[in-house]
Structure formats: C-alpha cells, structure tokens
Design a protein around this motif. Structure first.
Motif, short mmCIF file in Angstrom:
data_model
loop_
_atom_site.label_atom_id
_atom_site.label_comp_id
_atom_site.label_asym_id
_atom_site.label_seq_id
_atom_site.Cartn_x
_atom_site.Cartn_y
_atom_site.Cartn_z
N ASP A 82 35.88 -20.82 75.33
CA ASP A 82 37.21 -21.24 76.50
C ASP A 82 36.37 -20.42 77.03
O ASP A 82 35.34 -19.51 77.02
CB ASP A 82 38.35 -20.07 75.41
N ILE A 83 36.69 -20.55 77.93
CA ILE A 83 36.51 -19.66 79.49
C ILE A 83 37.56 -19.10 79.91
O ILE A 83 37.40 -17.86 80.61
CB ILE A 83 35.77 -21.14 80.69
N VAL A 84 38.54 -19.63 80.29
CA VAL A 84 39.63 -19.12 80.03
C VAL A 84 40.31 -18.53 79.36
O VAL A 84 41.22 -19.64 78.45
CB VAL A 84 40.78 -19.33 81.86
N GLN A 85 41.31 -17.25 79.19
CA GLN A 85 42.52 -16.82 77.78
C GLN A 85 43.24 -16.49 78.11
O GLN A 85 43.01 -15.39 79.48
CB GLN A 85 41.35 -15.64 76.86
N VAL A 86 44.47 -17.58 77.81
CA VAL A 86 45.39 -17.06 78.33
C VAL A 86 46.53 -16.27 76.65
O VAL A 86 46.32 -16.81 76.18
CB VAL A 86 46.57 -17.82 78.46
N THR A 87 46.58 -15.66 76.75
CA THR A 87 47.76 -14.58 76.92
C THR A 87 49.42 -14.43 76.36
O THR A 87 49.59 -14.59 77.39
CB THR A 87 47.79 -12.89 75.85
N THR A 88 49.58 -14.46 75.10
CA THR A 88 50.63 -15.26 75.62
C THR A 88 51.97 -13.67 74.81
O THR A 88 51.04 -12.90 73.09
CB THR A 88 52.02 -16.03 74.38
N ARG A 89 52.60 -12.64 74.78
CA ARG A 89 53.17 -12.49 73.43
C ARG A 89 54.32 -12.91 72.94
O ARG A 89 55.19 -13.45 72.63
CB ARG A 89 54.60 -11.17 74.20
N GLN A 90 54.45 -12.14 71.61
CA GLN A 90 55.28 -12.39 69.92
C GLN A 90 56.78 -12.58 70.46
O GLN A 90 57.78 -11.20 71.15
CB GLN A 90 54.79 -11.90 69.22
#
Length: 92
Positions: A82-90
């Motif tokens: 992965d180059i870019v990681q997108v985080t999301t909240r639960q």
C-alpha cells in the motif's frame, strides 16, 4: 539561493488547495521512494515492473506530477505494498 526564493514566491501565490495537493504529491513520491529502498529496487526496476519508461517514472516521483488514482494503484500493485492508506472510523 535563487531557486529557493523563486519557490517561496510561487508558494505565496498558491491557494491552500494547491499547497495541499503539492504536499500530498511529495508525500506520495517519498512513500514510493521508501518502499523502493525497503525492497532494494531502483526507479529503473519500477519502470520495468510497470512497463513504463524510466523518464516517466522519474516524472511521477518528482513530487510535482499529479498522479491519478489509477497510477497510484498500478504502482501499489507492482510493489505489492500500500502506498496510500485511508483510515475510516468505526460506525456505531
């Protein structure tokens, strides 16, 4: 010195959105360089993996080129990282 002054003048005329885009482009390019180093690969190796010219890859990694999501995905797949990681909240 003249180059730094010119860059500062250019930055002053940029909108906040343009500055953010430039920052993200540089961060993505730096991340790709980190991955290449970790894997012991060169820009030439990456170009070969992607079926692209070394010149094209060099442009991408300059930090000033606006890479598309498709290009980022291709590089990510070629490097199997992965180059870019997108985080999301639960969601609750």
């Amino acid at each position: 010195m003249k180059t730094n002054k010119l860059l500062d003048e250019i930055r002053q005329t940029m909108t906040p959105e343009m500055k953010r885009q430039m920052e993200l482009s540089v961060k993505i390019a730096n991340r790709i360089y980190e991955i290449l180093e970790e894997k012991g690969l060169s820009q030439k190796d990456l170009a070969h993996l992607l079926g692209k010219t070394e010149t094209e890859v060099s442009r991408w990694l300059s930090g000033t080129h606006n890479m598309t999501m498709a290009t980022i995905a291709k590089i990510s797949a070629a490097l199997d990282t992965d180059i870019v990681q997108v985080t999301t909240r639960q969601r609750r």
